[in-house]
Motif scaffolding. Structure first.
Motif, short mmCIF file in Angstrom:
data_model
loop_
_atom_site.label_atom_id
_atom_site.label_comp_id
_atom_site.label_asym_id
_atom_site.label_seq_id
_atom_site.Cartn_x
_atom_site.Cartn_y
_atom_site.Cartn_z
N PRO A 29 -16.42 83.35 73.97
CA PRO A 29 -16.42 84.62 74.14
C PRO A 29 -15.48 85.64 74.69
N THR A 30 -14.79 85.09 75.75
CA THR A 30 -13.63 85.46 76.42
C THR A 30 -12.29 84.65 76.26
N PRO A 31 -11.71 84.54 74.74
CA PRO A 31 -10.82 83.64 74.49
C PRO A 31 -9.34 84.21 75.25
N ILE A 32 -8.33 83.23 75.06
CA ILE A 32 -7.16 83.57 75.77
C ILE A 32 -6.37 84.13 74.52
N PRO A 33 -5.16 84.99 74.79
CA PRO A 33 -4.44 85.50 73.95
C PRO A 33 -3.49 84.24 73.26
N TYR A 34 -3.36 84.21 72.02
CA TYR A 34 -2.67 83.02 71.46
C TYR A 34 -1.73 83.50 70.53
N GLU A 35 -0.38 82.96 70.59
CA GLU A 35 0.65 83.14 69.52
C GLU A 35 1.26 81.75 69.28
N ALA A 36 1.26 81.69 67.82
CA ALA A 36 1.97 80.51 67.35
C ALA A 36 3.15 81.09 66.09
N VAL A 37 4.12 80.19 66.65
CA VAL A 37 5.51 80.32 65.73
C VAL A 37 5.42 78.94 64.81
N ILE A 38 5.17 79.14 63.53
CA ILE A 38 5.28 77.99 62.79
C ILE A 38 6.37 77.92 61.70
N HIS A 39 7.15 76.80 61.47
CA HIS A 39 7.94 76.78 60.49
C HIS A 39 7.26 76.62 59.13
N GLU A 40 7.91 77.09 58.08
CA GLU A 40 7.31 76.90 56.76
C GLU A 40 7.31 75.44 56.33
N ALA A 41 8.23 74.72 56.97
CA ALA A 41 8.11 73.14 56.54
C ALA A 41 6.69 72.61 56.80
N ALA A 42 6.12 73.18 58.20
CA ALA A 42 4.83 72.53 58.70
C ALA A 42 3.82 72.90 57.59
N LEU A 43 3.80 74.12 56.98
CA LEU A 43 2.83 74.79 56.01
C LEU A 43 2.99 73.86 54.69
N ARG A 44 4.06 73.34 54.36
CA ARG A 44 4.38 72.87 53.12
C ARG A 44 4.02 71.55 52.94
N ILE A 45 4.06 70.72 54.32
CA ILE A 45 3.80 69.24 54.15
C ILE A 45 2.37 69.13 54.01
N THR A 46 1.98 68.43 52.82
CA THR A 46 0.66 68.28 52.28
C THR A 46 -0.09 66.89 53.11
N VAL A 47 -0.46 67.26 54.34
CA VAL A 47 -1.20 66.29 55.24
C VAL A 47 -2.81 66.01 54.66
N GLY A 48 -3.09 64.95 54.14
CA GLY A 48 -4.15 64.74 53.57
C GLY A 48 -4.16 64.99 52.02
N SER A 49 -5.41 65.25 51.69
CA SER A 49 -5.49 65.95 49.96
C SER A 49 -4.80 67.36 50.10
N ARG A 50 -4.60 67.54 48.56
CA ARG A 50 -4.30 68.73 48.30
C ARG A 50 -5.57 69.79 48.80
N ALA A 51 -6.60 69.73 48.51
CA ALA A 51 -7.81 70.31 48.76
C ALA A 51 -7.85 70.48 50.49
N ALA A 52 -7.62 69.61 51.20
CA ALA A 52 -7.86 69.44 52.66
C ALA A 52 -6.59 70.54 53.10
N MET A 53 -5.40 70.46 52.56
CA MET A 53 -4.20 71.33 52.72
C MET A 53 -4.40 72.74 52.58
N ARG A 54 -5.23 73.04 51.39
CA ARG A 54 -5.48 74.30 51.01
C ARG A 54 -6.63 74.81 52.01
N ALA A 55 -7.85 74.10 52.38
CA ALA A 55 -8.51 74.81 53.73
C ALA A 55 -7.65 74.99 54.56
N GLN A 56 -6.92 74.18 55.10
CA GLN A 56 -6.13 74.28 56.34
C GLN A 56 -5.08 75.76 56.31
N LEU A 57 -4.69 75.99 54.99
CA LEU A 57 -3.79 77.13 55.07
C LEU A 57 -4.86 78.28 55.36
N HIS A 58 -6.13 78.00 54.68
CA HIS A 58 -7.06 79.30 54.60
C HIS A 58 -7.58 79.33 56.06
#
Length: 283
Positions: free
Chosen positions: A163-192
């Motif tokens: 209920p009282t979360p901390i402010p959070y900022e993430a800087v992620i390289h595109e590479a981390a978002l393109r590497i398919t960790v697990g199945s394609r469906a799992a990676m799609r769910a991760q991006l969502h």
């Protein structure tokens, strides 16, 4: 004073800060010990986090060290008197100490910055993504142990979901978002999941695109946890042989500057969401 067999990173940090104040005052450990009426061995145990220290003794030391920073002193007193036994304690003896120290650090943090180049940051991970990571790195470990690691990682998300979360900022390289960790469906769910969280008011996600010119910061992955005062900030970095908790003043300043540079070079939040949304369509 009872001694601890294995002090936490937070307890070690308190001792280190008291030692910094003593060094700044130009006093030897033996002189500080005499101010408290303890032996030099006991003073060493306090400054190493092996022994606890009362609020009265923290204030007495600060007064003799001529510490005029009331905010810092209040933060040190809070560290000395904190008796929190957080949810992570149930994993003590089952997970490596750095896992627990990071959980405690996050619990007390005022804000959090992440920079990652190879993986989605832990606080943004789905259960399937985390399981695929742990299983790949430790294929010989039994399923129940992997399940414990995954469970712990999912519980860590409380700092941005409570209920009282901390402010959070993430800087992620595109590479981390393109590497398919697990199945394609799992990676799609991760991006969502990343997209969903990026829409929350206290969460900001920025992406460093592949086509950024002149980028040389791929070795700059970090977790930056903001303390109650800047002097008590902490940087956490993973190395091949373990996890390092960094708290030297000059180093903290360098990592603050580095994070802001990476932030400036990344896409803004809206364009980052557009890029991530485009990646989901490719899976």
């Amino acid at each position: 004073m009872a001694t601890r067999r294995e002090p936490t990173a937070r307890q070690v940090r308190l001792g280190a800060e008291l030692r910094r104040l003593r060094d700044a005052a130009g006093l030897k450990a033996t002189e500080a010990a005499s101010l408290l009426g303890v032996s030099s061995v006991q003073m060493s145990q306090i400054e190493s986090g092996v022994s606890g220290v009362s609020e009265q003794r923290v204030r007495r030391l600060a007064a003799n060290y001529a510490c005029a920073d009331e905010e810092l002193l209040a933060a040190l007193v809070a560290m000395a008197t904190d008796r929190t036994r957080g949810w992570w304690e149930e994993y003590r003896g089952h997970l490596a100490t750095p896992f627990l120290d990071l959980s405690e650090l996050e619990h007390h943090a005022r804000y959090r910055w992440d920079v990652d180049f190879l993986h989605v940051p832990g606080l943004l991970q789905t259960e399937d993504y985390a399981r695929a990571l742990f299983t790949y790195v430790n294929p010989e470990f039994p399923d129940d142990e992997v399940a414990r690691w995954v469970e712990h990682r999912m519980k860590r998300r409380v700092v941005i979901e409570r209920p009282t979360p901390i402010p959070y900022e993430a800087v992620i390289h595109e590479a981390a978002l393109r590497i398919t960790v697990g199945s394609r469906a799992a990676m799609r769910a991760q991006l969502h999941r990343v997209l969903e969280l990026s829409e929350v008011g206290h969460v900001t996600v920025r992406v460093i695109p592949f086509d950024l010119e002149g980028f040389g910061g791929a070795g700059s992955a970090m977790v930056y946890a903001g303390g109650p005062v800047p002097e008590l900030d902490t940087v956490v970095r993973d190395h091949p042989h373990g996890t390092a908790f960094i708290d030297a003043r000059a180093q903290l300043g360098r990592f603050r500057t580095l994070f802001r540079r990476l932030e400036d070079e990344s896409l803004d939040a809206e364009r980052s969401r557009d890029l991530i949304h485009g990646l989901t369509k490719e899976l």
